[in-house]
Design a protein around this motif. Structure first.
Motif, mmCIF file in Angstrom:
data_model
loop_
_atom_site.group_PDB
_atom_site.id
_atom_site.type_symbol
_atom_site.label_atom_id
_atom_site.label_comp_id
_atom_site.label_asym_id
_atom_site.label_seq_id
_atom_site.Cartn_x
_atom_site.Cartn_y
_atom_site.Cartn_z
ATOM 1 N N GLY A 1 39.323 43.602 42.759
ATOM 2 C CA GLY A 1 39.346 42.227 42.303
ATOM 3 C C GLY A 1 38.814 42.119 40.887
ATOM 4 O O GLY A 1 38.662 43.106 40.168
ATOM 5 N N ALA B 1 40.244 37.807 43.995
ATOM 6 C CA ALA B 1 39.395 38.212 42.873
ATOM 7 C C ALA B 1 37.916 38.161 43.222
ATOM 8 O O ALA B 1 37.091 38.760 42.529
ATOM 9 N N TYR C 1 45.152 40.206 44.051
ATOM 10 C CA TYR C 1 44.633 39.669 42.795
ATOM 11 C C TYR C 1 45.526 40.064 41.628
ATOM 12 O O TYR C 1 45.789 39.257 40.720
ATOM 13 N N GLN D 1 45.410 34.733 44.919
ATOM 14 C CA GLN D 1 44.993 35.733 43.924
ATOM 15 C C GLN D 1 43.559 35.455 43.453
ATOM 16 O O GLN D 1 42.768 36.389 43.277
ATOM 17 N N THR D 2 43.231 34.195 43.271
ATOM 18 C CA THR D 2 41.869 33.834 42.871
ATOM 19 C C THR D 2 40.872 34.217 43.953
ATOM 20 O O THR D 2 39.787 34.746 43.663
#
Length: 493
Positions: free
Chosen positions: A2, A44, A74, A40-41
Motif C-alpha cells: 500500500g 493504501a 492500491y 484503492q484508497t
C-alpha cells in the motif's frame, strides 16, 4: 504494501450496506458497490507491517495473502490481485460476503487505529473478476484414474472437490438436498449470499469435471428426496471417501412446553424460507403477522431476525443468555485475538429501523413456554441472570423477582449445533471424539487407517465457512498422498 503513509492519511471507510428502508423490503443482497478509487484508497491503508498477523492463524484460516492483494488493488492491478486471492482461497466470493473477518480483528493497524477493510476489498476483487470474465473453468489435462466420493456439498466438500479435481482425480459429490451448496445454499439467507453466486461457482466446478448427485442421502437414514446410497457401497466403488456432512444436530431447549406448536429450530426456518424463495412458493414456516422470539444470537440468530422482518413479522425480540459484550476490547481479550465486542449486524439495524429498538435482550434465561387453547405457543417465561454471582454448578445465578412473561406466537431456537448426525459414523464404524465429532486428526484428516476422511464442521465442530474451506483444501492434500500410495485405482466407480 500500500502507500507508505496511507494508514496515517486515510481513515477507515467501510463499504456501506444498501439503505435500510430499501433492503428490508426484499431478499436481494444487502451489499452495495464501491467505486474502485474508494477501494484503492482503503488498500493504501495496509501498513507493510513486519509480521502480517492478518494472514496468521489468529487472522485468516486459509492464509490469504492479504497484504499482497491490498497493495495490488492500491496500484490498480486487479487481475494480479485476483490471482493472489485465488492462490489460497477457492471461493473468495463466499468468504467476502459471509466471513466475520477475523483477519480484521488481527490487523496490526487495529492495535491503535481502525483495521484495514480487508473483507470489502476481498469481495470487490472477486466480484470484479467475475464481471470482467477473468474467472472460468479448466478441466485438468490428465486424469489419474482414481475416483473420490465426497459426501456433503457445503464449503468443505466443495473446496475438497475443487482441489482433488484440479489434481486430476475424478470427483463425485453426493448431496441429500435438491440443490448443491449445503450451508451456503440453505443455511444462509439470500440477502447475505445470493444463491446465483453459489450456483455460478458450482457451474464452474461442474464444467471442470466434478460430478454432482443431488437428492441422495448416504447412509441408512430415510432419503429426503427419494434416493439413498449405503455408505459401505461408496467404499466398494471409490478409492477414497471424504465426509463433509457438517454439524447438523441442533442444540435443543428442553424446558416445559417445548412440544408446543410454533417452536422451530432456526436452521429449519431458514431452510424452508430459502427453499420457498428459490421455488417461488409459500414457505411452510412464515413469520408474516407473527410476534417472534429468537432464542440465541450469533449469525444464525441475526439471519432469523432479517428473514422474519422481510416476511412481515409484527414484532421481534432476541434473547441472549450471555451478558452484553463491551464496546471495546476487555483486558483479557487482547489483540490479535478476535475482539469480543458489541456488534450491530445488518438485521439488528433493520429491526431497530422498523420497531425503534435493538431487538436483543441480554442476561435472559428461558424457563418455560406457554400455550393457547389450541396447543400453540403464546408466550415464554424468563428470568434475568447475574453472571457475576455463580450458583452451584451454574456460572450464573437467577435474579430474584426478575421473572417476566413475553407474549409471542412463533419461536426460533438458535443455540448452535452439538455435532454431526450419527448415521454415517455408526454404519462405517468410525470413531468420534468426546464432542461427537468424527475423529480424523490433522494433518491427515483420516478416519483411522481407512479410506475414509473427514473435514469441516463434522470434524472440528460448528465453525466458520472459511475454516470449512481451509479443511477442505487440507483434506484434499491428504487424500492425494493416500491415493499416491495405492497400487492401482479400483476398476469401477
Amino acid at each position: 504494501m500500500g502507500k507508505v503513509t496511507g494508514f496515517k492519511e486515510y481513515p477507515r471507510l467501510s463499504v456501506t450496506y444498501r439503505e435500510v428502508r430499501e433492503r428490508v423490503s426484499d431478499f436481494d443482497e444487502i451489499f452495495s458497490q464501491a467505486p474502485p478509487p474508494h477501494l484503492q484508497t482503503q488498500g493504501a491503508r495496509c501498513m507493510d507491517c513486519g509480521v502480517p498477523f492478518c494472514q496468521s492463524a489468529d487472522g485468516c484460516p486459509v492464509d490469504n495473502l492479504i497484504p499482497e492483494w491490498n497493495d495490488l488493488v492500491y496500484r490498480g492491478e486487479w487481475r494480479a490481485a485476483l490471482d493472489r486471492l485465488h492462490a489460497t482461497n477457492n471461493f473468495p466470493e463466499f468468504t467476502g460476503r459471509v466471513c466475520p473477518a477475523p483477519c480484521e480483528g488481527a490487523c496490526v493497524l487495529g492495535i491503535t487505529e481502525p483495521a484495514v477493510t480487508i473483507k470489502n476489498i476481498e469481495q470487490a476483487i472477486v466480484d470484479r473478476g467475475f464481471a470482467e470474465g477473468w474467472i472460468g473453468s479448466a478441466e485438468p489435462a490428465e486424469r489419474s484414474g482414481y475416483h473420490v466420493a465426497i459426501v456433503g456439498s457445503g464449503p468443505a466438500g466443495l473446496a475438497a472437490a475443487d482441489e482433488l479435481n484440479q489434481a486430476g482425480h475424478q470427483v463425485t459429490v453426493y448431496e441429500r438436498a435438491d440443490r448443491i451448496g449445503g450451508l451456503l445454499m440453505y443455511g444462509i439467507p439470500n440477502m447475505k449470499l445470493d444463491k446465483t453466486v453459489v450456483e455460478r461457482r458450482v457451474d464452474l466446478l461442474r464444467q471442470a469435471g466434478v460430478n454432482f448427485i443431488t437428492g441422495t442421502s448416504v447412509g441408512e437414514s430415510v432419503a429426503l428426496a427419494g434416493g439413498h446410497v449405503p455408505a459401505r457401497e461408496l467404499l466398494e466403488h471409490y478409492d477414497a471417501v471424504v465426509l463433509a456432512v457438517g454439524a447438523t444436530v441442533p442444540r435443543d431447549l428442553p424446558i416445559p412446553g417445548r412440544e408446543y406448536q410454533g417452536i422451530h429450530f432456526a436452521m429449519d426456518y431458514l431452510t424452508h424460507s430459502t427453499q420457498a424463495f428459490l421455488d417461488h412458493t409459500d414457505t411452510a414456516i412464515s413469520a408474516a403477522g407473527r410476534h417472534v422470539v429468537v432464542i440465541g444470537g450469533g449469525d444464525t440468530g441475526a439471519d432469523c431476525i432479517g428473514t422474519a422482518l422481510r416476511q412481515g413479522c409484527e414484532s421481534i425480540v432476541n434473547f441472549e443468555l450471555l451478558a452484553q459484550p463491551p464496546a471495546e476490547r476487555a483486558e483479557d481479550n487482547p489483540w490479535p485475538q478476535w475482539p469480543l465486542i458489541l456488534r450491530t449486524d445488518y438485521a439488528h439495524a433493520e429491526a431497530q429501523h422498523r420497531f425503534g429498538d435493538d431487538p436483543r435482550t441480554y442476561n435472559l434465561l428461558s424457563k418455560a413456554f406457554i400455550c393457547d387453547d389450541h396447543g400453540r405457543v403464546s408466550g415464554i417465561r424468563t428470568v434475568t441472570v447475574d453472571w457475576d454471582k455463580p450458583s452451584g454448578d451454574a456460572p450464573f445465578s437467577e435474579v430474584a423477582g426478575s421473572e417476566r412473561t413475553w407474549s409471542c406466537d412463533l419461536v426460533f431456537l438458535s443455540m448452535g449445533f452439538t455435532g454431526p448426525e450419527v448415521t454415517l459414523a455408526e454404519e462405517l464404524g468410525l470413531e468420534c471424539d468426546a464432542r461427537s465429532n468424527l475423529l480424523a486428526l490433522p494433518p491427515r484428516y483420516q478416519c483411522e487407517e481407512s479410506s475414509v476422511f473427514a473435514a469441516g464442521d463434522c470434524r472440528r465442530g460448528q465453525s466458520l465457512v472459511v475454516w470449512a474451506i481451509q479443511e477442505g483444501r487440507e483434506v484434499a492434500r491428504s487424500v492425494g498422498v493416500y491415493l499416491a500410495g495405492l497400487p492401482q485405482p479400483k476398476a469401477t466407480a
